[in-house]
Design a protein around this motif. Structure first.
Motif, PDB file in Angstrom:
ATOM      1  N   ILE A 244      95.753  -4.383  45.325  1.00 27.46           N
ATOM      2  CA  ILE A 244      95.563  -3.651  44.074  1.00 27.46           C
ATOM      3  C   ILE A 244      94.203  -4.018  43.491  1.00 27.46           C
ATOM      4  O   ILE A 244      93.956  -5.180  43.160  1.00 27.46           O
ATOM      5  CB  ILE A 244      96.683  -3.990  43.067  1.00 27.46           C
ATOM      6  CG1 ILE A 244      98.050  -3.606  43.649  1.00 27.46           C
ATOM      7  CG2 ILE A 244      96.452  -3.281  41.739  1.00 27.46           C
ATOM      8  CD1 ILE A 244      99.230  -4.021  42.776  1.00 27.46           C
ATOM      9  N   LEU A 245      93.319  -3.031  43.391  1.00 24.88           N
ATOM     10  CA  LEU A 245      91.985  -3.289  42.850  1.00 24.88           C
ATOM     11  C   LEU A 245      92.003  -3.212  41.331  1.00 24.88           C
ATOM     12  O   LEU A 245      92.603  -2.304  40.754  1.00 24.88           O
ATOM     13  CB  LEU A 245      90.976  -2.274  43.396  1.00 24.88           C
ATOM     14  CG  LEU A 245      90.792  -2.204  44.912  1.00 24.88           C
ATOM     15  CD1 LEU A 245      89.567  -1.362  45.240  1.00 24.88           C
ATOM     16  CD2 LEU A 245      90.666  -3.578  45.527  1.00 24.88           C
ATOM     17  N   GLY A 246      91.333  -4.164  40.702  1.00 25.44           N
ATOM     18  CA  GLY A 246      91.214  -4.164  39.254  1.00 25.44           C
ATOM     19  C   GLY A 246      89.962  -3.411  38.825  1.00 25.44           C
ATOM     20  O   GLY A 246      89.776  -2.247  39.153  1.00 25.44           O
TER      21      GLY A 246
ATOM     22  N   LYS B 286      91.378   3.591  39.354  1.00 23.65           N
ATOM     23  CA  LYS B 286      90.239   4.459  39.049  1.00 23.65           C
ATOM     24  C   LYS B 286      90.094   5.571  40.085  1.00 23.65           C
ATOM     25  O   LYS B 286      89.180   6.402  39.986  1.00 23.65           O
ATOM     26  CB  LYS B 286      88.949   3.625  39.001  1.00 23.65           C
ATOM     27  CG  LYS B 286      89.003   2.446  38.038  1.00 23.65           C
ATOM     28  CD  LYS B 286      87.707   1.657  38.016  1.00 23.65           C
ATOM     29  CE  LYS B 286      87.376   1.048  39.367  1.00 23.65           C
ATOM     30  NZ  LYS B 286      88.398   0.117  39.883  1.00 23.65           N
ATOM     31  N   ASN B 287      90.960   5.569  41.092  1.00 25.74           N
ATOM     32  CA  ASN B 287      90.922   6.563  42.175  1.00 25.74           C
ATOM     33  C   ASN B 287      89.566   6.597  42.879  1.00 25.74           C
ATOM     34  O   ASN B 287      89.079   7.656  43.283  1.00 25.74           O
ATOM     35  CB  ASN B 287      91.261   7.969  41.648  1.00 25.74           C
ATOM     36  CG  ASN B 287      92.705   8.094  41.212  1.00 25.74           C
ATOM     37  OD1 ASN B 287      93.519   7.212  41.479  1.00 25.74           O
ATOM     38  ND2 ASN B 287      93.037   9.178  40.543  1.00 25.74           N
TER      39      ASN B 287
ATOM     40  N   GLY C  43      98.786   0.110  36.705  1.00 25.32           N
ATOM     41  CA  GLY C  43      99.443   1.399  36.887  1.00 25.32           C
ATOM     42  C   GLY C  43     100.136   1.580  38.218  1.00 25.32           C
ATOM     43  O   GLY C  43     100.673   2.660  38.493  1.00 25.32           O
ATOM     44  N   PHE C  44     100.131   0.556  39.076  1.00 26.20           N
ATOM     45  CA  PHE C  44     100.854   0.673  40.344  1.00 26.20           C
ATOM     46  C   PHE C  44     102.345   0.811  40.039  1.00 26.20           C
ATOM     47  O   PHE C  44     102.851   0.174  39.117  1.00 26.20           O
ATOM     48  CB  PHE C  44     100.611  -0.565  41.208  1.00 26.20           C
ATOM     49  CG  PHE C  44     101.120  -0.425  42.618  1.00 26.20           C
ATOM     50  CD1 PHE C  44     100.329   0.142  43.599  1.00 26.20           C
ATOM     51  CD2 PHE C  44     102.396  -0.846  42.953  1.00 26.20           C
ATOM     52  CE1 PHE C  44     100.797   0.278  44.898  1.00 26.20           C
ATOM     53  CE2 PHE C  44     102.881  -0.713  44.249  1.00 26.20           C
ATOM     54  CZ  PHE C  44     102.073  -0.148  45.225  1.00 26.20           C
ATOM     55  N   PRO C  45     103.077   1.654  40.804  1.00 24.25           N
ATOM     56  CA  PRO C  45     104.503   1.880  40.510  1.00 24.25           C
ATOM     57  C   PRO C  45     105.283   0.576  40.373  1.00 24.25           C
ATOM     58  O   PRO C  45     105.488  -0.133  41.356  1.00 24.25           O
ATOM     59  CB  PRO C  45     104.980   2.680  41.730  1.00 24.25           C
ATOM     60  CG  PRO C  45     103.759   3.357  42.246  1.00 24.25           C
ATOM     61  CD  PRO C  45     102.626   2.431  41.960  1.00 24.25           C
ATOM     62  N   PRO C  46     105.723   0.209  39.170  1.00 22.83           N
ATOM     63  CA  PRO C  46     106.390  -1.084  38.969  1.00 22.83           C
ATOM     64  C   PRO C  46     107.728  -1.191  39.686  1.00 22.83           C
ATOM     65  O   PRO C  46     108.136  -2.281  40.072  1.00 22.83           O
ATOM     66  CB  PRO C  46     106.562  -1.161  37.446  1.00 22.83           C
ATOM     67  CG  PRO C  46     106.532   0.261  36.989  1.00 22.83           C
ATOM     68  CD  PRO C  46     105.601   0.967  37.915  1.00 22.83           C
TER      69      PRO C  46
ATOM     70  N   LYS D 177      96.907   6.493  44.744  1.00 21.82           N
ATOM     71  CA  LYS D 177      96.140   6.807  43.542  1.00 21.82           C
ATOM     72  C   LYS D 177      96.990   6.552  42.304  1.00 21.82           C
ATOM     73  O   LYS D 177      98.188   6.295  42.400  1.00 21.82           O
ATOM     74  CB  LYS D 177      95.688   8.271  43.580  1.00 21.82           C
ATOM     75  CG  LYS D 177      94.790   8.609  44.758  1.00 21.82           C
ATOM     76  CD  LYS D 177      94.380  10.067  44.717  1.00 21.82           C
ATOM     77  CE  LYS D 177      93.456  10.405  45.874  1.00 21.82           C
ATOM     78  NZ  LYS D 177      93.039  11.833  45.856  1.00 21.82           N
ATOM     79  N   ARG D 178      96.346   6.659  41.159  1.00 19.72           N
ATOM     80  CA  ARG D 178      97.077   6.446  39.907  1.00 19.72           C
ATOM     81  C   ARG D 178      98.210   7.463  39.765  1.00 19.72           C
ATOM     82  O   ARG D 178      99.261   7.165  39.195  1.00 19.72           O
ATOM     83  CB  ARG D 178      96.119   6.541  38.718  1.00 19.72           C
ATOM     84  CG  ARG D 178      96.744   6.070  37.409  1.00 19.72           C
ATOM     85  CD  ARG D 178      95.741   6.024  36.277  1.00 19.72           C
ATOM     86  NE  ARG D 178      96.341   5.473  35.074  1.00 19.72           N
ATOM     87  CZ  ARG D 178      96.408   4.190  34.790  1.00 19.72           C
ATOM     88  NH1 ARG D 178      95.906   3.304  35.629  1.00 19.72           N
ATOM     89  NH2 ARG D 178      96.972   3.762  33.678  1.00 19.72           N
ATOM     90  N   GLU D 179      98.002   8.669  40.309  1.00 24.09           N
ATOM     91  CA  GLU D 179      99.021   9.715  40.222  1.00 24.09           C
ATOM     92  C   GLU D 179     100.293   9.346  40.986  1.00 24.09           C
ATOM     93  O   GLU D 179     101.347   9.948  40.784  1.00 24.09           O
ATOM     94  CB  GLU D 179      98.480  11.041  40.761  1.00 24.09           C
ATOM     95  CG  GLU D 179      97.365  11.658  39.936  1.00 24.09           C
ATOM     96  CD  GLU D 179      96.021  10.981  40.157  1.00 24.09           C
ATOM     97  OE1 GLU D 179      95.849  10.330  41.212  1.00 24.09           O
ATOM     98  OE2 GLU D 179      95.152  11.074  39.265  1.00 24.09           O
TER      99      GLU D 179
END
Length: 273
Positions: free
Chosen positions: A89-91, A121-122, A232-235, A177-179
């Motif tokens: 997971i990139l910050g 940030k995609n 925002g990764f799916p928790p 992606k964030r989506e």
């Protein structure tokens, strides 16, 4: 008499002008040819230097890869468990594609079957990642299955690069992606509603999400950045995931990779009730 003398002068000047013009054209022609020859030789030299540079980098990369494989193969037998699905997971940082390739490469000797990269940030371009893998580890293409984020064109290009080899994927590569977070959850719920399903338990929802993302729940997540945050990764995918953080994935080395596997090996997952 003066008229004849004047005509001779004009003819003389005209002849000189034609000679000068012809000489000028000859000089320009020769100079142009010389410049073109020089440019041709410079371009040939550039191609040669570029080829030598690429060959040198490939040679150094090959040596480093061989050393990394030896280190991983030596360490893995002493670990009682290996993550099946690793997530990076990139910050706030931008993606370093060469370092992402290194992580993909290390997954093979480690026996990891899924690797996912996520950037809120995609900014991770699947096509660029594929091209980097093709350039630095072309012989690994037959061992990779590209996830849903990779275009059909990229997957077809991957098949062409196999070129006679048997496609035997050992590693699934995903780019999320964030989506793929809350928005994907909403899409799954809408899909259930369209199918007339009004009630579903936790395990059923997890299965739907796995099918949507085409990947199992992560076993180990590595967060890159100064803050321990999911970005925002799916928790719901991380509910039983071991999470560790590093400052950056830039210039990551195999020692750091093995240290993270050691931490996963030493962990005990408690699912609770």
């Amino acid at each position: 008499m003066k008229h004849i003398s004047s005509s001779k002068s004009v003819l003389y000047i005209s002849t000189i002008w034609k000679g000068v013009n012809a000489l000028f054209n000859l000089v320009v022609l020769c100079l142009g040819k010389t410049i073109l020859d020089l440019l041709h030789h410079l371009y040939s030299l550039f191609i040669l230097v570029k080829r030598l540079y690429v060959d040198t980098i490939s040679f150094i990369t090959s040596i480093n890869q061989h050393q990394d494989v030896k280190l991983i193969e030596h360490r893995i037998p002493s670990l009682r468990k290996i993550p099946s699905h690793l997530v990076l997971i990139l910050g706030p940082e931008s993606p370093s594609y060469e370092d992402l390739f290194k992580i993909i490469f290390w997954c093979f000797p480690a026996g990891i079957s899924h690797i996912s990269f996520y950037d809120h940030k995609n900014s991770i371009n699947p096509q660029t990642l594929f091209e980097t893998v093709s350039a630095l580890g072309k012989n690994y293409i037959p061992k990779i299955k590209w996830g849903k984020s990779f275009s059909t064109e990229t997957k077809l290009k991957s098949k062409r690069l196999i070129n006679g080899y048997t496609w035997n994927p050992l590693l699934h590569v995903h780019v999320h992606k964030r989506e793929d977070g809350l928005e994907s959850f909403v899409e799954v719920v809408k899909s259930l509603h369209r199918d007339g399903i009004n009630r579903i338990d936790q395990s059923g929802l997890n299965e739907m999400m796995r099918k949507y993302l085409e990947a199992p729940n992560p076993d180990l997540a590595i967060i890159c950045g100064p803050t321990l945050c999911y970005y925002g990764f799916p928790p719901w995918s991380l509910r039983i995931t071991l999470i560790h953080s590093i400052i950056s994935h830039h210039n990551i080395n195999v020692t750091t990779f093995l240290r993270l596997l050691d931490k996963y090996n030493q962990s005990e997952q408690r699912y609770g009730k």
